[in-house]
Design a protein around this motif. Structure first.
Motif, short mmCIF file in Angstrom:
data_model
loop_
_atom_site.label_atom_id
_atom_site.label_comp_id
_atom_site.label_asym_id
_atom_site.label_seq_id
_atom_site.Cartn_x
_atom_site.Cartn_y
_atom_site.Cartn_z
N VAL A 79 6.56 -60.14 -76.45
CA VAL A 79 6.91 -60.19 -77.88
C VAL A 79 6.43 -61.52 -78.43
N SER A 80 5.96 -61.51 -79.67
CA SER A 80 5.54 -62.75 -80.32
C SER A 80 6.76 -63.49 -80.83
N ALA A 81 6.74 -64.79 -80.67
CA ALA A 81 7.85 -65.64 -81.12
C ALA A 81 7.31 -66.66 -82.11
N SER A 82 8.21 -67.44 -82.67
CA SER A 82 7.80 -68.44 -83.66
C SER A 82 6.87 -69.48 -83.04
N GLY A 83 6.04 -70.08 -83.85
CA GLY A 83 5.12 -71.09 -83.36
C GLY A 83 3.97 -70.51 -82.57
N SER A 84 3.59 -69.28 -82.82
CA SER A 84 2.51 -68.56 -82.17
C SER A 84 2.67 -68.50 -80.65
N ARG A 85 3.91 -68.50 -80.18
CA ARG A 85 4.19 -68.36 -78.75
C ARG A 85 4.38 -66.88 -78.44
N THR A 86 4.11 -66.51 -77.19
CA THR A 86 4.37 -65.17 -76.72
C THR A 86 5.38 -65.26 -75.58
N LEU A 87 6.46 -64.51 -75.71
CA LEU A 87 7.47 -64.44 -74.66
C LEU A 87 7.18 -63.22 -73.81
N THR A 88 7.28 -63.36 -72.49
CA THR A 88 7.00 -62.24 -71.58
C THR A 88 8.10 -62.09 -70.54
N ALA A 89 8.18 -60.89 -69.99
CA ALA A 89 9.07 -60.62 -68.86
C ALA A 89 8.31 -59.69 -67.91
N PRO A 90 8.38 -59.97 -66.61
CA PRO A 90 7.63 -59.16 -65.64
C PRO A 90 8.28 -57.79 -65.41
N VAL A 91 7.43 -56.82 -65.09
CA VAL A 91 7.87 -55.47 -64.72
C VAL A 91 7.16 -55.13 -63.40
N SER A 92 7.94 -54.78 -62.38
CA SER A 92 7.37 -54.41 -61.08
C SER A 92 7.67 -52.95 -60.80
N LEU A 93 6.62 -52.19 -60.50
CA LEU A 93 6.73 -50.77 -60.22
C LEU A 93 5.93 -50.46 -58.97
N THR A 94 6.24 -49.34 -58.31
CA THR A 94 5.51 -48.95 -57.10
C THR A 94 5.16 -47.47 -57.17
N ALA A 95 3.90 -47.17 -56.94
CA ALA A 95 3.43 -45.78 -56.88
C ALA A 95 3.42 -45.36 -55.41
N VAL A 96 4.08 -44.24 -55.12
CA VAL A 96 4.11 -43.72 -53.75
C VAL A 96 3.29 -42.43 -53.71
N SER A 97 2.91 -42.02 -52.50
CA SER A 97 2.04 -40.84 -52.38
C SER A 97 2.74 -39.58 -52.89
N ALA A 98 1.93 -38.65 -53.32
CA ALA A 98 2.43 -37.38 -53.84
C ALA A 98 2.86 -36.48 -52.69
N ASP A 99 3.62 -35.45 -53.01
CA ASP A 99 4.01 -34.46 -52.02
C ASP A 99 2.77 -33.74 -51.51
N ALA A 100 2.82 -33.29 -50.27
CA ALA A 100 1.72 -32.51 -49.72
C ALA A 100 1.69 -31.14 -50.40
N ASN A 101 0.51 -30.68 -50.73
CA ASN A 101 0.36 -29.38 -51.37
C ASN A 101 -0.03 -28.27 -50.40
N GLY A 102 -0.39 -28.62 -49.19
CA GLY A 102 -0.78 -27.61 -48.22
C GLY A 102 -1.05 -28.24 -46.87
N LEU A 103 -1.23 -27.38 -45.87
CA LEU A 103 -1.50 -27.83 -44.51
C LEU A 103 -2.58 -26.92 -43.94
N ALA A 104 -3.61 -27.49 -43.38
CA ALA A 104 -4.70 -26.70 -42.82
C ALA A 104 -5.14 -27.31 -41.50
N ALA A 105 -5.40 -26.45 -40.50
CA ALA A 105 -5.93 -26.91 -39.22
C ALA A 105 -7.40 -27.23 -39.39
N VAL A 106 -7.84 -28.36 -38.86
CA VAL A 106 -9.25 -28.73 -38.98
C VAL A 106 -9.97 -28.68 -37.63
N ALA A 107 -9.22 -28.62 -36.54
CA ALA A 107 -9.86 -28.54 -35.21
C ALA A 107 -8.83 -28.06 -34.19
N GLY A 108 -9.31 -27.49 -33.09
CA GLY A 108 -8.45 -27.11 -31.98
C GLY A 108 -7.74 -25.79 -32.14
#
Length: 149
Positions: free
Chosen positions: A117-146
């Motif tokens: 957010v912009s503040a008085s005196g042309s300063r910008t105030l900030t706050a950090p945001v930390s997020l984590t992306a995890v892998s998606a659910d498996a959509n299928g299973l297939a044998a590739v060998a054996g």
């Protein structure tokens, strides 16, 4: 001449001004942004390509800790990320809050963003945001060998 209450209120302020030099000191006025913080939704994790379960909520307050309404808050994602936020900028409500919905990108891992957010005196105030992306659910299973052993 001066009451004890008046002296107790103004002497610390005068000492602070003298210690800081006073001439370059700019204090935000009442009703002007003095701080921004993330009050909800920080530290979340979500599946790649999906919206987070909870919104990220930032609050802007003045020097007295009161909410500041009607100021623009921006949600800044780092360059190169394919995560998305809706909306990316909005005005705070009467409670000083801005609510953002984040959709994670396609890359697994941590994501460091910020609200600003912009503040008085042309300063910008900030706050950090930390997020984590995890892998998606498996959509299928297939044998590739054996399979024909």
């Amino acid at each position: 001449m001066f009451s004890v209450g008046v002296v107790r209120r103004f002497v610390p302020a005068l000492v602070l001004l003298a210690a800081c030099g006073g001439a370059d000191l700019v204090l935000p006025g009442d009703g002007e942004p003095a701080a921004i913080q993330v009050i909800h939704g920080n530290g979340q994790s979500g599946r790649v390509g999906a919206a987070l379960a909870d919104p990220v909520v930032a609050q802007v307050t003045d020097g007295q800790g009161r909410p500041v309404a009607g100021v623009a808050v921006a949600f800044d994602l780092p360059d190169g990320t394919d995560a998305a936020v809706t909306p990316d900028t909005l005005l705070t409500g009467a409670d000083g809050q801005a609510v953002f919905q984040v959709t994670m990108g396609t890359r697994v891992g941590s994501l460091s963003a910020q609200v600003a957010v912009s503040a008085s005196g042309s300063r910008t105030l900030t706050a950090p945001v930390s997020l984590t992306a995890v892998s998606a659910d498996a959509n299928g299973l297939a044998a590739v060998a054996g399979d024909s052993q």
